[in-house]
Scaffold this active site. Sequence first.
Site, PDB file in Angstrom:
ATOM      1  CG  ASN A  79      -0.185   0.122   2.208  1.00  0.00           C
ATOM      2  OD1 ASN A  79      -0.226  -1.457   3.115  1.00  0.00           O
ATOM      3  ND2 ASN A  79       0.015   1.057   3.126  1.00  0.00           N
ATOM      4  N   GLY A  80       0.721   2.315  -0.793  1.00  0.00           N
ATOM      5  CA  GLY A  80       1.100   3.050  -1.067  1.00  0.00           C
ATOM      6  C   GLY A  80      -0.227   3.828  -0.693  1.00  0.00           C
ATOM      7  NE  ARG A 110      21.148  24.299 -33.188  1.00  0.00           N
ATOM      8  CZ  ARG A 110      21.535  23.188 -34.388  1.00  0.00           C
ATOM      9  NH1 ARG A 110      23.121  23.578 -33.425  1.00  0.00           N
ATOM     10  NH2 ARG A 110      20.977  22.319 -34.765  1.00  0.00           N
ATOM     11  CG  LEU A 133      18.547  21.690 -24.975  1.00  0.00           C
ATOM     12  CD1 LEU A 133      18.183  23.053 -24.550  1.00  0.00           C
ATOM     13  CD2 LEU A 133      18.911  20.799 -23.883  1.00  0.00           C
ATOM     14  N   GLY A 134      16.382  19.932 -28.827  1.00  0.00           N
ATOM     15  CA  GLY A 134      16.316  19.088 -29.789  1.00  0.00           C
ATOM     16  C   GLY A 134      17.270  18.130 -28.949  1.00  0.00           C
ATOM     17  CD  GLU A 155       7.006  14.461   0.533  1.00  0.00           C
ATOM     18  OE1 GLU A 155       6.072  15.522   1.203  1.00  0.00           O
ATOM     19  OE2 GLU A 155       8.206  14.505   0.778  1.00  0.00           O
ATOM     20  CB  THR A 181      -0.149   9.817  -6.702  1.00  0.00           C
ATOM     21  OG1 THR A 181      -1.771  10.042  -6.534  1.00  0.00           O
ATOM     22  CG2 THR A 181       0.898   8.835  -6.644  1.00  0.00           C
TER      23      THR A 181
END
Lengths: 254, 401
Positions: free
Chosen positions: B148-149, B286, B356-357, B381, B383
Amino acid sequence: MSGRVLVGVKRVIDYAVKIRVKPDKSSVVTDGVKHSMNPFCEIAVEEAVKMKEKKLIKEVVAVSCGPQQAQETIRTALAMGADRGIHVEVTGKDYETLGPLQISKIMAALAKKEEAQLIILGKQAIDDDCNQTGQMTAALLDWPQGTFASEVSLEGDKIKVVREVDGGLETIKINIPAVITADLRLNTPRYATLPNIMKAKKKKIANMKPADLGVDITSRLEVLRVDEPPQRQAGVKVETVEDLVSKLKEAGLV
Amino acid sequence: TSLNIALAVCLAGCRSLSQLAELPETHQLLRQTCRDFADRELSPIAARLDKKHSYPAKQIQELGAMGVMAMEVPEELGGAGMDYLAYSLAMEEISRGCASTGVVVSVNNSLYIGPILKNGTEEQKMQWITPFTTGEKVGCFALSEPGNGSDAGAASTVAHQDGDEWVLNGTKAWITNSWDASATVVFATTDKKLKHKGISAFLIPIPHPGLSLGKKEDKLGIRASSTANIILEDCRVPLDNMLGPRGAGFKIAMQTLDSGRIGIASQALGIAQASLDCAADYAHKRTAFGSPISKLQAIQIKLADMAVAIESARLLTWKAALLRDSKKPFTKEAAMAKLAASEAATFCSHQAIQILGGMGYVSDMPAERHYRDARITEIYEGTSEIQRLVIAGQLLKEYQS
């Protein structure tokens, strides 16, 4: 020696900023540009605070000359451990023409007023690279000077200073009171701790004008023009070593 | 002067919304100090820490010396005695330099020290908080289990009393800092029949007989922090090691996570901001089609969307911090902040790679690391799905009355 140290701190454009010249070539762009304490001034503050922690001196007073924003620089010094600050207010045209001669006159006047035994400054500021204020201040006060200090220690009633000079290291002993300028390897400035940042809020910054110290800040210098450094030109490619040698000979370089 | 006003506001102990527009001077100085530290000490090593999965022990100690590892803790106990707005600013700047270092700082401040500060006895605070303020020791928070989360109430780790000791048995999963921690807050059920009202909190030192650590998880991001299972096999601790009253564990966990969410939101902001910085800098340099790509509208629109996402999440985060500092309810705002900031982090880091490719896809540039670091902020902490349920729950309560 137990007493008061004055440390000069200068607000300069941050070292990481790309400097741009104003279109009218009168000066560099400073509006909206990140400023911080001159790195050599940080080293000066650190040295003073360390001396206080070793109980060699009683009080560290941070001094800055400039407009309202100079108070931020003083607060940073307070957060590093200085006890109080002095803001000498200089604004507008006077601030644009403020240079080492006027600063050293102000520092000399403050040293007398505060009965300081030591003045520690950065060796130079990274905006004008003058490397003059420390030396001029010492001359005006007729005090000995230990410039480009990479090591400072107290020996009885004298100060031993190891100086970084072109030929290597020079060690001198000078009388107190004295002026010292900090070089890069003198120490590594601390980061302000959060509790010290909170405490800095309560420390006092006194305000005054150069006239209050009897200092005339008229500049004897006039800036004619500011230019960017020339763009780096493309080099020339050669095919063989013989070509390279002949081109170097043509240019009179060999 | 603005300094006097800021001073008066701080002394009055109340937070005003005007601070959202302009931070008080101390907070500005604090933010600048943390930024300088991150630029000089964290950014240059972040890629190496990530590649080698190395814990930044030296940097954590330096942060401890600055007071950053225990920001809310009063000075008498060794902390910096600052407020949560300051903590949020520090977290953002540190995470902007290195997200892994950020999570270590956040877990220590919010998840480990947080519940002890709020629920501990004076002896517990001195024993379990003070040594953890200097950066030499860090703590962790063990709530999640393999089974369990999100369903935190279904804890299957048990604690039963045997004479003058508690005996704990069970396994905790996904515990951040576990391999580097010297203590943990563990949640175990003392009365299974009471369901979530039967969970209690315990303090266990690490190492300790009966406590062992699972293998370090090989994570997608925040790789300089350790994540592993904590296995408890007849782990015995004195009765005094219970934190807070018996059965209060679930409430303690939920309250702790409320504050932790402000920390994680700030971490996500740092990652998002670092992505924006990287992308904008690259766009200036760039060139394509004859000019820097910053001249292209396609790029400009991306940068604008990134900036809006970050700034709105930042304001939500500051508001949650200000409400908490004024001791007002902040559960809804903290959940909103964490939701907005984590989604901003994944959005911004995704767009940064796009801008940035090809360079965004390789480790030469930090964009790919930000992308990997950002992803976890939508998961731990609470979801994003749980955050939405928390927000909806609070919202519907407001409309009911």
